[in-house]
Enzyme design. Structure first.
Site, mmCIF file in Angstrom:
data_model
loop_
_atom_site.group_PDB
_atom_site.id
_atom_site.type_symbol
_atom_site.label_atom_id
_atom_site.label_comp_id
_atom_site.label_asym_id
_atom_site.label_seq_id
_atom_site.Cartn_x
_atom_site.Cartn_y
_atom_site.Cartn_z
ATOM 1 N N GLY A 13 155.373 26.189 91.007
ATOM 2 C CA GLY A 13 156.749 26.662 91.091
ATOM 3 C C GLY A 13 156.901 27.981 91.811
ATOM 4 O O GLY A 13 157.855 28.728 91.556
ATOM 5 N N SER A 14 155.992 28.273 92.757
ATOM 6 C CA SER A 14 156.172 29.535 93.487
ATOM 7 C C SER A 14 157.448 29.498 94.324
ATOM 8 O O SER A 14 158.078 30.541 94.552
ATOM 9 C CB SER A 14 154.949 29.845 94.353
ATOM 10 O OG SER A 14 154.854 28.972 95.448
ATOM 11 N N ASN A 15 157.861 28.321 94.770
ATOM 12 C CA ASN A 15 159.139 28.240 95.495
ATOM 13 C C ASN A 15 160.318 28.493 94.562
ATOM 14 O O ASN A 15 161.307 29.118 94.968
ATOM 15 C CB ASN A 15 159.274 26.887 96.195
ATOM 16 C CG ASN A 15 158.596 26.871 97.553
ATOM 17 O OD1 ASN A 15 159.071 27.508 98.492
ATOM 18 N ND2 ASN A 15 157.472 26.181 97.652
ATOM 19 N N LEU A 91 156.593 15.815 92.789
ATOM 20 C CA LEU A 91 155.736 14.809 93.419
ATOM 21 C C LEU A 91 156.091 13.376 93.058
ATOM 22 O O LEU A 91 155.331 12.454 93.362
ATOM 23 C CB LEU A 91 154.273 15.116 93.080
ATOM 24 C CG LEU A 91 153.842 16.540 93.483
ATOM 25 C CD1 LEU A 91 152.374 16.784 93.166
ATOM 26 C CD2 LEU A 91 154.131 16.819 94.958
ATOM 27 N N ILE A 94 162.340 10.184 93.746
ATOM 28 C CA ILE A 94 163.598 10.279 92.992
ATOM 29 C C ILE A 94 164.220 8.884 92.931
ATOM 30 O O ILE A 94 164.409 8.234 93.963
ATOM 31 C CB ILE A 94 164.579 11.256 93.697
ATOM 32 C CG1 ILE A 94 163.974 12.666 93.781
ATOM 33 C CG2 ILE A 94 165.923 11.281 92.981
ATOM 34 C CD1 ILE A 94 163.746 13.347 92.449
ATOM 35 N N ASN A 108 164.687 18.687 99.783
ATOM 36 C CA ASN A 108 163.261 18.800 99.454
ATOM 37 C C ASN A 108 162.598 19.713 100.481
ATOM 38 O O ASN A 108 163.022 19.764 101.635
ATOM 39 C CB ASN A 108 162.610 17.410 99.513
ATOM 40 C CG ASN A 108 161.120 17.460 99.239
ATOM 41 O OD1 ASN A 108 160.670 18.089 98.281
ATOM 42 N ND2 ASN A 108 160.332 16.797 100.081
ATOM 43 N N HIS A 110 158.904 20.305 102.328
ATOM 44 C CA HIS A 110 157.615 19.658 102.585
ATOM 45 C C HIS A 110 156.801 20.601 103.462
ATOM 46 O O HIS A 110 157.343 21.216 104.384
ATOM 47 C CB HIS A 110 157.845 18.324 103.301
ATOM 48 C CG HIS A 110 156.588 17.557 103.559
ATOM 49 N ND1 HIS A 110 155.961 16.829 102.575
ATOM 50 C CD2 HIS A 110 155.833 17.432 104.673
ATOM 51 C CE1 HIS A 110 154.861 16.283 103.079
ATOM 52 N NE2 HIS A 110 154.766 16.624 104.354
ATOM 53 N N ASP A 151 159.978 11.871 101.919
ATOM 54 C CA ASP A 151 159.930 12.721 103.123
ATOM 55 C C ASP A 151 160.661 12.135 104.328
ATOM 56 O O ASP A 151 160.301 12.416 105.468
ATOM 57 C CB ASP A 151 158.452 12.976 103.532
ATOM 58 C CG ASP A 151 157.642 13.595 102.398
ATOM 59 O OD1 ASP A 151 158.216 14.376 101.629
ATOM 60 O OD2 ASP A 151 156.439 13.293 102.304
ATOM 61 N N GLU A 180 157.495 29.156 103.508
ATOM 62 C CA GLU A 180 158.360 28.414 102.578
ATOM 63 C C GLU A 180 159.173 29.383 101.726
ATOM 64 O O GLU A 180 160.360 29.175 101.475
ATOM 65 C CB GLU A 180 157.519 27.515 101.666
ATOM 66 C CG GLU A 180 156.855 26.355 102.382
ATOM 67 C CD GLU A 180 156.125 25.430 101.420
ATOM 68 O OE1 GLU A 180 156.667 25.123 100.353
ATOM 69 O OE2 GLU A 180 154.989 25.011 101.741
HETATM 70 C C1 GAR Z 1 154.817 23.471 98.391
HETATM 71 O O1 GAR Z 1 153.901 23.775 99.425
HETATM 72 C C2 GAR Z 1 155.711 22.346 98.818
HETATM 73 O O2 GAR Z 1 156.047 22.378 100.176
HETATM 74 C C3 GAR Z 1 154.859 21.157 98.495
HETATM 75 O O3 GAR Z 1 154.282 21.461 97.260
HETATM 76 C C4 GAR Z 1 154.072 22.873 97.195
HETATM 77 C C5 GAR Z 1 154.640 23.370 95.895
HETATM 78 O O4 GAR Z 1 154.265 24.703 95.707
HETATM 79 N N1 GAR Z 1 155.608 19.945 98.445
HETATM 80 C C6 GAR Z 1 155.099 18.779 98.838
HETATM 81 O O5 GAR Z 1 153.965 18.642 99.229
HETATM 82 C C7 GAR Z 1 156.094 17.616 98.754
HETATM 83 N N2 GAR Z 1 155.615 16.503 99.526
HETATM 84 P P1 GAR Z 1 154.898 25.564 94.548
HETATM 85 O O6 GAR Z 1 154.808 24.739 93.257
HETATM 86 O O7 GAR Z 1 154.031 26.784 94.465
HETATM 87 O O8 GAR Z 1 156.320 25.866 94.908
#
Ligand code: GAR
Length: 244
Positions: A13-15, A91, A94, A108, A110, A151, A180
């Site tokens: 969940g860093s995003n 992951l 939906i 989303n 990616h 995607d 990101e």
């Molecule tokens: C992120 O790099 C995101 O782009 C990727 O998962 C990571 C989640 O990081 N998403 C995918 O690969 C979706 N196909 P986070 O949990 O640290 O935010």
């Protein structure tokens, strides 16, 4: 009354943290993260949500019918009056009824330049491994609308990031993730502001860069961050949260 936003994630969940940090630096934003949802009970993203006093819910999906998951998801989103959903490392596919209910109101992120290196099974480190195995010289995050396939939905924003000699999947993932954290909060903010006004969000272009959606132009990441984008938008001021 601000627009309630939900963030779905399966892992760290860093995003989410980047979105929360960015939101905290805004002056009276017309949207807020109201709900965090994860399919993983022990996901760090749920802790991050609770730490920020946000409703955080484990919604199991493994081994359940898509219809059951869809019904529970829609109940949850409706009970919190969610107007916009951001997937941030979620992951699971939906379910179609949820996609239909949030058409053009669910996005989303990616970690590659779609349509390359996307689709079922392409997530996290696997994406960066595939980029390196293909010998690509440019990668970078894509934000896109969610549709019924992994995607595949229409692209909203992309930020090219160079692949450097000597990169391994971890160094590449770190470089892409930094971008990101700059890109996604701003897309969520733009969407949150538009939807709060009842408008259709416009395509997103980060300010201060030569970036264009669908562009394959290489942007030097460090130069872009230090000389342009971060300075002009105050990104550094929003970087206090723990993100890894
Ligand atoms: C992120 O790099 C995101 O782009 C990727 O998962 C990571 C989640 O990081 N998403 C995918 O690969 C979706 N196909 P986070 O949990 O640290 O935010």
């Amino acid at each position: 009354m601000s627009l309630p936003v939900a963030v779905f994630a399966s892992g760290s969940g860093s995003n989410l943290q980047a979105i929360l940090d960015y939101h905290a630096g805004l002056d009276a934003p017309p949207w807020r993260v109201e709900l965090v949802v994860s399919d993983q009970e022990d996901a760090k993203v749920l802790q991050r949500g609770r730490h920020a006093a946000i409703r955080a819910r484990f919604l199991p999906a493994a081994g359940r019918s898509s219809g059951d998951v869809a019904g529970e998801t829609l109940d949850l989103l409706r009970s919190s009056e969610i107007g916009f959903v951001a997937l941030a490392g979620y992951l699971r596919l939906i379910p179609a009824p949820v996609v239909a209910a949030f058409r053009e109101r669910m996005v989303n992120i990616h970690p590659a330049l779609l349509p390359a290196f996307g689709g079922k099974g392409m997530y996290g480190m696997r994406v960066h491994e595939a980029v390196l195995a293909a010998g690509a010289t440019v990668t970078g995050p894509t934000v896109h609308f969610v549709d019924e396939e992994y995607d595949r939905g229409p692209i909203i924003a992309q930020w090219p990031v160079p692949v450097r000699a000597g990169d391994d999947p971890h160094t590449l993932a770190t470089r892409v993730l930094r971008v990101e954290h700059l890109l996604y909060p701003r897309v969520v903010d733009q969407f949150g502001r538009a939807l709060a006004r009842g408008c259709r969000p416009a395509p997103f272009s980060p300010p201060g860069t030569a970036f264009l959606a669908h562009s394959r132009a290489t942007v030097d990441l460090e130069r872009a961050i230090s000389a342009g984008f971060a300075a002009r938008t105050g990104a550094a001021a929003h970087g206090n949260g723990e993100r890894t």
